[in-house]
Scaffold this active site. Sequence first.
Site, PDB file in Angstrom:
ATOM      1  N   HIS A 122      37.641  37.974  39.975  1.00 16.15           N
ATOM      2  CA  HIS A 122      38.654  37.432  40.872  1.00 16.15           C
ATOM      3  C   HIS A 122      39.627  36.544  40.102  1.00 16.15           C
ATOM      4  O   HIS A 122      39.255  35.874  39.133  1.00 16.15           O
ATOM      5  CB  HIS A 122      38.000  36.606  41.987  1.00 16.15           C
ATOM      6  CG  HIS A 122      37.558  37.420  43.161  1.00 16.15           C
ATOM      7  ND1 HIS A 122      38.414  38.231  43.867  1.00 16.15           N
ATOM      8  CD2 HIS A 122      36.336  37.535  43.763  1.00 16.15           C
ATOM      9  CE1 HIS A 122      37.747  38.820  44.856  1.00 16.15           C
ATOM     10  NE2 HIS A 122      36.483  38.424  44.807  1.00 16.15           N
ATOM     11  N   CYS A 178      43.586  39.718  40.141  1.00 16.62           N
ATOM     12  CA  CYS A 178      44.839  39.395  40.813  1.00 16.62           C
ATOM     13  C   CYS A 178      45.344  38.044  40.317  1.00 16.62           C
ATOM     14  O   CYS A 178      44.613  37.278  39.685  1.00 16.62           O
ATOM     15  CB  CYS A 178      44.644  39.386  42.328  1.00 16.62           C
ATOM     16  SG  CYS A 178      43.278  38.360  42.899  1.00 16.62           S
TER      17      CYS A 178
END
Length: 630
Positions: A122, A178
């Site tokens: 993440h 991301c």
Amino acid sequence: PAAPSRAARPPQAPAATAGKSAAAAEAAPPRLPAPAAGHRRAVTVGVDYHKLPCRLDGCVRNSDALVALLTEDFGYDVADIRQLRDDHPQRLPTRKNIGAALRWLVGGARDGDHLLFHYSGHGSQQASGDGGAMEGRDESLVPCDYQMSGTISDDELRRVLVQGLPSGARLTVLLDCCHSGAALDLPYRIALGEAGLVEVHRKHQALLPTPVEGEVVVISARPNAEQAAAGGGRRAAGTISAAFRAAIRKDACSSFHAVLAEMQQYLTAHGSSLQPQLSSERFPCLADCFLPEAHALRDPAAAGPERPLRPPVRKALTIGVDYYSLWPGHGRLVGCVGDSDAVVGVLRGVFQFDDAQIVQLRDDRPNAMPTRANILASLRWLAQGAQGGDELFLHFSGHAGGPEGGGMLPCDFQASGPLGDEELHAALVAPLPRGCRLWVVLDPRSGGGGTAGAPAAPLPLGLGHSARAGPDGRGFRLLGPGDDAAAAPSAGAEVIVVSAGSDKAGGGGAGPDGVPPAPVTAAFAQAISAEVSCEELLLKMQELLRRSGCAQEPQLSSVGFVQLDCRFLTYAASRRAPPRAPAQAQPAAFQQAPPVPAPAQSPGPGRAHSPQPAPAPALARASAQKKGDA
């Protein structure tokens, strides 16, 4: 007596099996050699967030796949790789463990080292504490214990990984998460656009962090607006890792441009709208091998120019055509001969040319007329006998030779015809050997418009690459071929061309003959200096042209991708720009060479005659003078 015994031969494999083995060996990618100097180290982190609401699937597998790529294809030693994964209790990717692994990665780094950091998991954002982020927020990595220890900001990553990286060391970072588009606060961000364009965004000067001596390259994803709004970066976890492996496995010697192109093709084929992005501390040569070790596998013949047989020489040719044979208002120009005089001053004052090294063709002198025959003969003189180390300069101010703005129009075009770009390329560019440098400034008058936001076609002198500054003054658009074969480094000379084209449909600001004014020479004369880089030259010329009300945009063209951070006066697309010399020191490239007289059978060109350098004309005055007489 017994017959002498023969050494037993090993059993031979069947023909079919041998054929398969040979085919497999031929199809296998070449194993990358270890660097001749320095070491290789790698850290890879895969976080699936087991037993957490934000669980991902495949990040640990991405880390395993990268370890296999490094050991099987790149020849890494297992002892030089550290892997953190949250399915192994002794190798958990906690905040503390990631920090320790990164410090091990860069600890004791030296010249020649190649260090690689891969992260799959993440990514997040947080408010920027120092205002240095482009969007006011810092990107961060999310360790498996983020709930107790927090995230790892890109400011912290830069302090640990980038600061202190020595000169000659290379750090490659692959971020598969991301919110990674502006990681490590690197100055340059590069992505592929449509129709062969390479989009370059440079961070604002006020937001640039302290530069480092080492080379830093980051591969990440740049989601488009629709995907970012839909949270598409999270859905695409793992695709950047897979796309990079596919691109580099296809060809270990892939260039920076080829890696981006192959990754984009892979992502599109697998239904992802992500765009791969390359970020760097300095502007990279897009035709160079992405992996530093792969340079050893390149063709040895491309290592450098042949050893010259004589001292380097310098030659310059400047052509100014006002077309005195034409009636005022019917094609006659004013100011082109003056442009040629101004360039003579630039050659003396900035480029340090001698008068004996400069040839002028101008149609206000009967013995130096810029006829078609004289221009071709002077171009042959310019390129004749060139070898590595020679420096050549060409300037033209006059009418373009074609409706699209290419080529040259001699003063006797009505009887002899124009000179096209193909003919100019064959006479001047094609004969030049490797190691020779050619500067060209083209200031043609043409009535052609252009597609908004795209470089005009065709490119001058038949070159395949160009660069323009974006409208914001920080971005750049590079135009290059779509296939990597054309993007490979050229075996010829270093050629850099300054020209301009309309960036608005219709051109704007037409003169009395329907031709927009083109004060390119005046803008170049004011912007050029011994220290200016190609990037700075484009931005300065853009500002000067806009200030004069001209609709044209400055453009640099070259045989290969334009190297934006290279000094214009020492341009070399395939090598890193040399460090800037102190203001008092004269660059080595400008040391005087022996005067080079024109050949005995020259067309009678005029010599530079003014004893003092001609001052660069004011841009507004030059723009007004370039308009034809009514």
